[in-house]
Motif scaffolding. Structure first.
Motif, short mmCIF file in Angstrom:
data_model
loop_
_atom_site.label_atom_id
_atom_site.label_comp_id
_atom_site.label_asym_id
_atom_site.label_seq_id
_atom_site.Cartn_x
_atom_site.Cartn_y
_atom_site.Cartn_z
N UNK A 68 0.83 -1.21 0.00
CA UNK A 68 0.00 0.00 0.00
C UNK A 68 0.87 1.26 0.00
N UNK A 69 1.98 1.23 0.74
CA UNK A 69 2.88 2.39 0.78
C UNK A 69 3.48 2.62 -0.60
N UNK A 70 3.90 1.55 -1.27
CA UNK A 70 4.48 1.69 -2.62
C UNK A 70 3.46 2.28 -3.59
N UNK A 71 2.20 1.87 -3.47
CA UNK A 71 1.15 2.45 -4.32
C UNK A 71 0.97 3.94 -4.03
N UNK A 72 1.00 4.32 -2.75
CA UNK A 72 0.86 5.73 -2.38
C UNK A 72 2.01 6.56 -2.94
N UNK A 73 3.24 6.03 -2.84
CA UNK A 73 4.40 6.76 -3.36
C UNK A 73 4.27 6.95 -4.87
N UNK A 74 3.87 5.89 -5.56
CA UNK A 74 3.70 5.98 -7.01
C UNK A 74 2.64 7.02 -7.38
N UNK A 75 1.53 7.00 -6.66
CA UNK A 75 0.44 7.95 -6.94
C UNK A 75 0.90 9.39 -6.71
N UNK A 76 1.61 9.63 -5.60
CA UNK A 76 2.07 10.99 -5.29
C UNK A 76 3.03 11.51 -6.36
N UNK A 77 3.97 10.67 -6.79
CA UNK A 77 4.96 11.11 -7.77
C UNK A 77 4.32 11.31 -9.15
N UNK A 78 3.35 10.48 -9.49
CA UNK A 78 2.71 10.61 -10.80
C UNK A 78 1.83 11.86 -10.87
N UNK A 79 1.12 12.18 -9.79
CA UNK A 79 0.18 13.29 -9.83
C UNK A 79 0.79 14.62 -9.38
N UNK A 80 1.83 14.55 -8.55
CA UNK A 80 2.55 15.76 -8.12
C UNK A 80 1.62 16.84 -7.57
#
Length: 293
Positions: free
Chosen positions: A136-148
């Motif tokens: 879940x943390x890895x998904x959150x990191x990916x989402x944050x970096x993609x959407x900025x």
């Protein structure tokens, strides 16, 4: 054997991370990647299909929801099966910028002084809730970096710290147990000097000067803080580099020993066998066998 040091191009240099979602249909290419390595820690989360990962000592078949970690500068390769669809997220992160005062009791272990972080993969098979939380943390990191979104840098930093905390609190083998507090201002120049001079003679007098300490005080301080002598630390770094070179460079064992600053072959063989439970020649042959599988 084909192999290389993979350059990691950060999406945000201040965060020292790259996170990306990969999808393979199995039609564009298949087979093994070459052996490769990078300074950054690597986390993998499989979303769809089966992803196969190999290190020199283990093979992993990762199914949807499965997570694994690969330590800094550790050799690894993946395999894409023909005709098989797979989607997965990869996070590369240099942990050094995250070693703030709150982290310094645990720095010795997250810096892989004694063991690679690969050893923590037992957590994901033993404790499904750890795997789920890290995924879940890895998904959150990916989402944050993609959407900025505004403040995403803060969010990513918090998620990285959360990730390390999850590993720390669930590690019942105590691979990440607390140790002496280490001052980052002391640690960083010493680590950088060693890493940049492994092929040369490393004088503790020069290192103690960089640390702003006397020779005798530095020797005692380093062992107390890091849990091993400075000489053993350097030897471990030399042998780790030699392992990579045995795979990545088409050089003789004698040349590799010299390239990591060890002219005494008997001493090189003794250390290599102590840390790897095999000789350099046996390690190289074992890697060739793995390459053919």
């Amino acid at each position: 054997m084909d192999s290389f040091q993979e350059p990691i191009h950060y999406q945000n240099p201040q965060l020292c991370i790259k996170v990306w979602k990969f999808t393979h249909s199995g039609n564009e290419h298949f087979g093994y990647q070459p052996w490769h390595y990078h300074k950054e820690i690597e986390f993998i989360l499989v979303l769809e299909g089966v992803h196969e990962m190999h290190t020199p000592t283990a093979a992993y078949k990762l199914h949807p929801g499965d997570v694994m970690v690969i330590g800094s500068s550790q050799l690894h390769k993946s395999r894409v099966h023909p005709g098989k669809h797979v989607t997965y997220i990869v996070l590369h992160v240099d942990l050094e910028p995250y070693f703030d005062p709150a982290m310094m009791h645990y720095t010795r272990h997250f810096m892989e002084i004694m063991n690679p972080l690969d050893d923590l993969n037992y957590l994901f098979s033993k404790y499904p809730h750890v795997q789920e939380e890290v995924g879940a943390i890895l998904l959150h990191i990916h989402e944050e970096v993609m959407h900025k979104k505004k403040g995403y840098e803060i969010a990513v930093s918090m998620h990285i710290k959360h990730l390390l905390l999850v590993l720390l609190r669930n590690d019942d083998l105590l691979l990440l147990s607390a140790h002496e507090y280490v001052d980052a201002d002391f640690l960083r120049p010493v680590m950088a000097y060693v890493e940049n001079n492994l092929g040369e003679k490393i004088e503790m007098a020069e290192v103690s000067r960089l640390a702003g300490m006397s020779y005798v005080y530095f020797s005692k301080y380093f062992k107390k803080k890091m849990g091993l002598s400075f000489t053993e630390f350097v030897n471990r770094k030399r042998i780790l580099k030699a392992k990579r070179m045995l795979v990545t460079d088409n050089k003789s064992i004698t040349s590799i020993a010299a390239a990591v600053g060890m002219e005494n072959m008997a001493h090189f063989y003794e250390l290599f066998k102590r840390f790897n439970h095999c000789t350099p020649k046996q390690f190289k042959e074992n890697m060739k066998v793995k390459e053919r599988k």
